[in-house]
Design a protein around this motif. Structure first.
Motif, mmCIF file in Angstrom:
data_model
loop_
_atom_site.group_PDB
_atom_site.id
_atom_site.type_symbol
_atom_site.label_atom_id
_atom_site.label_comp_id
_atom_site.label_asym_id
_atom_site.label_seq_id
_atom_site.Cartn_x
_atom_site.Cartn_y
_atom_site.Cartn_z
ATOM 1 N N GLU A 207 49.582 31.823 36.238
ATOM 2 C CA GLU A 207 48.309 31.267 36.464
ATOM 3 C C GLU A 207 47.283 31.277 35.498
ATOM 4 O OE1 GLU A 207 46.018 28.704 38.529
ATOM 5 O OE2 GLU A 207 47.929 29.137 38.739
ATOM 6 N N ALA A 208 47.180 32.653 34.874
ATOM 7 C CA ALA A 208 46.248 32.838 33.799
ATOM 8 C C ALA A 208 46.503 31.649 32.460
ATOM 9 C CB ALA A 208 46.379 34.184 33.295
ATOM 10 N N ALA A 209 47.852 31.718 32.348
ATOM 11 C CA ALA A 209 48.380 30.767 31.224
ATOM 12 C C ALA A 209 47.826 29.099 31.670
ATOM 13 C CB ALA A 209 49.738 30.686 30.781
ATOM 14 N N ARG A 210 47.990 29.063 32.811
ATOM 15 C CA ARG A 210 47.454 27.602 33.146
ATOM 16 C C ARG A 210 46.082 27.386 32.950
ATOM 17 N NH1 ARG A 210 45.993 24.124 37.584
ATOM 18 N NH2 ARG A 210 45.361 26.161 38.726
ATOM 19 N N LEU A 211 45.451 28.328 33.484
ATOM 20 C CA LEU A 211 43.885 28.254 33.332
ATOM 21 C C LEU A 211 43.437 28.019 31.836
ATOM 22 C CD1 LEU A 211 42.765 30.697 36.036
ATOM 23 C CD2 LEU A 211 42.802 28.328 36.072
ATOM 24 N N ARG A 212 44.020 28.830 30.903
ATOM 25 C CA ARG A 212 43.874 28.588 29.670
ATOM 26 C C ARG A 212 44.153 27.374 28.981
ATOM 27 N NH1 ARG A 212 46.901 33.674 29.638
ATOM 28 N NH2 ARG A 212 45.430 35.506 29.761
ATOM 29 N N ALA A 213 45.241 26.810 29.551
ATOM 30 C CA ALA A 213 45.687 25.410 28.860
ATOM 31 C C ALA A 213 44.621 24.206 29.716
ATOM 32 C CB ALA A 213 46.911 25.030 29.620
ATOM 33 N N ASP A 233 35.092 29.881 31.757
ATOM 34 C CA ASP A 233 35.161 28.369 31.764
ATOM 35 C C ASP A 233 34.477 27.756 30.594
ATOM 36 O OD1 ASP A 233 32.390 27.963 31.972
ATOM 37 O OD2 ASP A 233 32.447 27.896 33.981
ATOM 38 N N PRO A 234 34.824 26.386 30.485
ATOM 39 C CA PRO A 234 34.398 25.713 29.264
ATOM 40 C C PRO A 234 32.774 25.871 28.803
ATOM 41 C CG PRO A 234 35.776 24.240 30.700
ATOM 42 C CD PRO A 234 35.333 25.548 31.511
ATOM 43 N N GLU A 235 31.953 26.099 29.844
ATOM 44 C CA GLU A 235 30.524 26.559 29.349
ATOM 45 C C GLU A 235 30.565 28.096 29.194
ATOM 46 O OE1 GLU A 235 27.480 24.417 30.865
ATOM 47 O OE2 GLU A 235 28.609 22.595 30.708
ATOM 48 N N GLY A 236 31.460 28.736 29.126
ATOM 49 C CA GLY A 236 31.539 30.388 28.646
ATOM 50 C C GLY A 236 31.005 31.170 29.827
ATOM 51 N N ASN A 237 31.109 30.596 31.166
ATOM 52 C CA ASN A 237 30.712 31.616 32.257
ATOM 53 C C ASN A 237 31.883 32.178 32.653
ATOM 54 O OD1 ASN A 237 28.041 30.351 33.129
ATOM 55 N ND2 ASN A 237 29.128 28.364 33.213
ATOM 56 N N GLU A 238 31.620 33.779 32.843
ATOM 57 C CA GLU A 238 32.652 34.585 32.930
ATOM 58 C C GLU A 238 33.175 34.516 34.503
ATOM 59 O OE1 GLU A 238 29.641 35.934 30.435
ATOM 60 O OE2 GLU A 238 29.738 35.932 32.509
ATOM 61 N N PHE A 239 34.487 34.613 34.759
ATOM 62 C CA PHE A 239 34.847 34.521 36.231
ATOM 63 C C PHE A 239 36.230 35.442 36.009
ATOM 64 C CE2 PHE A 239 37.350 30.930 34.349
ATOM 65 C CZ PHE A 239 38.483 30.901 34.801
ATOM 66 N N CYS A 240 36.534 35.876 37.152
ATOM 67 C CA CYS A 240 37.810 36.781 37.087
ATOM 68 C C CYS A 240 39.239 36.114 38.245
ATOM 69 C CB CYS A 240 37.398 38.042 38.015
ATOM 70 S SG CYS A 240 36.310 39.166 37.046
ATOM 71 N N LEU A 241 40.069 36.065 37.508
ATOM 72 C CA LEU A 241 41.530 35.660 38.076
ATOM 73 C C LEU A 241 41.882 37.074 38.916
ATOM 74 C CD1 LEU A 241 43.587 33.664 38.778
ATOM 75 C CD2 LEU A 241 44.736 34.455 36.554
ATOM 76 N N LEU A 242 41.854 37.048 40.124
ATOM 77 C CA LEU A 242 42.377 38.177 40.736
ATOM 78 C C LEU A 242 43.863 38.126 41.116
ATOM 79 C CD1 LEU A 242 39.639 38.584 43.584
ATOM 80 C CD2 LEU A 242 39.705 39.514 41.291
ATOM 81 N N THR A 243 44.485 39.102 41.643
ATOM 82 C CA THR A 243 46.033 39.070 41.974
ATOM 83 C C THR A 243 46.198 38.264 42.977
ATOM 84 O OG1 THR A 243 45.614 41.142 43.150
ATOM 85 C CG2 THR A 243 46.313 41.318 40.733
ATOM 86 N N PRO A 244 47.552 37.568 43.235
ATOM 87 C CA PRO A 244 47.793 36.975 44.177
ATOM 88 C C PRO A 244 47.800 37.612 45.721
ATOM 89 C CG PRO A 244 49.357 36.521 42.733
ATOM 90 C CD PRO A 244 48.602 37.720 42.157
#
Length: 245
Positions: A207-213, A233-244
């Protein structure tokens, strides 16, 4: 695969005190997963659920210095309810805030640590959102942000225009996620950020790889060897991808 917007994270000098403030504002329960972390969610809530975007308040040593790029809009049911809500929030410790809004029908306040939020006038679109009408993100290009976040999550884009984009959970319940065009430039780390979580059984790394793509970028905010992944995100806003979950 897809993620869900499950919570916002809010930095605070005193997570317990700020957590109690927001719990009183929303009528939610308070818990803690450890020192320096205060969790807020509706009472009798089965996390995660699209009916609410929860709040994690995280203790940090540094004070707030600039206007937040992410804020909460609170819903009201009538003009009297809006006025009563503003009065109650000020009794709890909120203060009026001037962010250049001028003569508008909503009221801008700041919580005890200076985080801006709005108490909206009654609007039919927010009649069934719960106490939080929307989580609002300042941005330069709402269309681009809606495209990214609509693909990053399973939230549905309801509107995408030059000045405003609006998304809501695929279940059609809970608050909206809105992107509002603003001339302000992002400076430093956001004091309030979004947290997303994959569905049970999904692969966190995939999922992290998909978000990078899709356009997300890795970012180091000092998280160290954390089980979650910090992205921008594309404007530089930090966000966290938590575990499933």
């Amino acid at each position: 695969m897809a993620t869900r917007l499950v919570q916002i994270s809010m930095k605070a000098r005193d997570d317990s005190a700020l957590g109690r403030f927001w719990a009183d504002v929303l009528g939610w329960g308070v818990a803690s997963e450890g020192p320096g972390v205060t969790n807020l969610e509706p009472k009798d809530f089965a996390y995660p659920d699209p009916s609410a975007v929860c709040i994690d308040v995280l203790r940090v040593p540094d004070p707030k210095t600039v206007k937040n790029r992410v804020h909460i809009d609170l819903a009201s049911a009538s003009a009297d309810h809006q006025a009563d809500l503003v009065a109650r929030l000020q009794d709890l410790g909120a203060t009026p805030a001037d962010i250049g809004q001028g003569d508008v029908p909503w009221t801008v306040l700041a919580d005890p640590e200076g985080n801006e939020f709005c108490v909206l006038e009654p609007r039919s679109i927010y009649r069934d959102t719960g106490p939080i009408a929307a989580v609002v993100v300042d941005c330069a290009d709402p269309r681009t942000m809606a495209r990214f976040w609509g693909e990053a999550t399973d939230w549905i884009v309801h509107e995408a225009a030059d000045d405003l984009a609006r998304l809501r959970s695929a279940a059609g319940i809970g608050p909206y996620l809105e992107f509002v065009r603003t001339p302000d430039v992002k400076t430093g780390l956001n004091r309030v950020h979004l947290d997303v979580r994959p569905y049970p059984g999904d692969d966190h790394a995939a999922e992290a790889a998909r978000l990078r793509a899709l356009g997300a970028a890795d970012i180091d905010i000092g998280q160290g060897d954390a089980p979650w992944t910090v992205l921008a995100d594309p404007e530089g806003n930090e966000f966290c991808l938590l575990t499933p979950r």
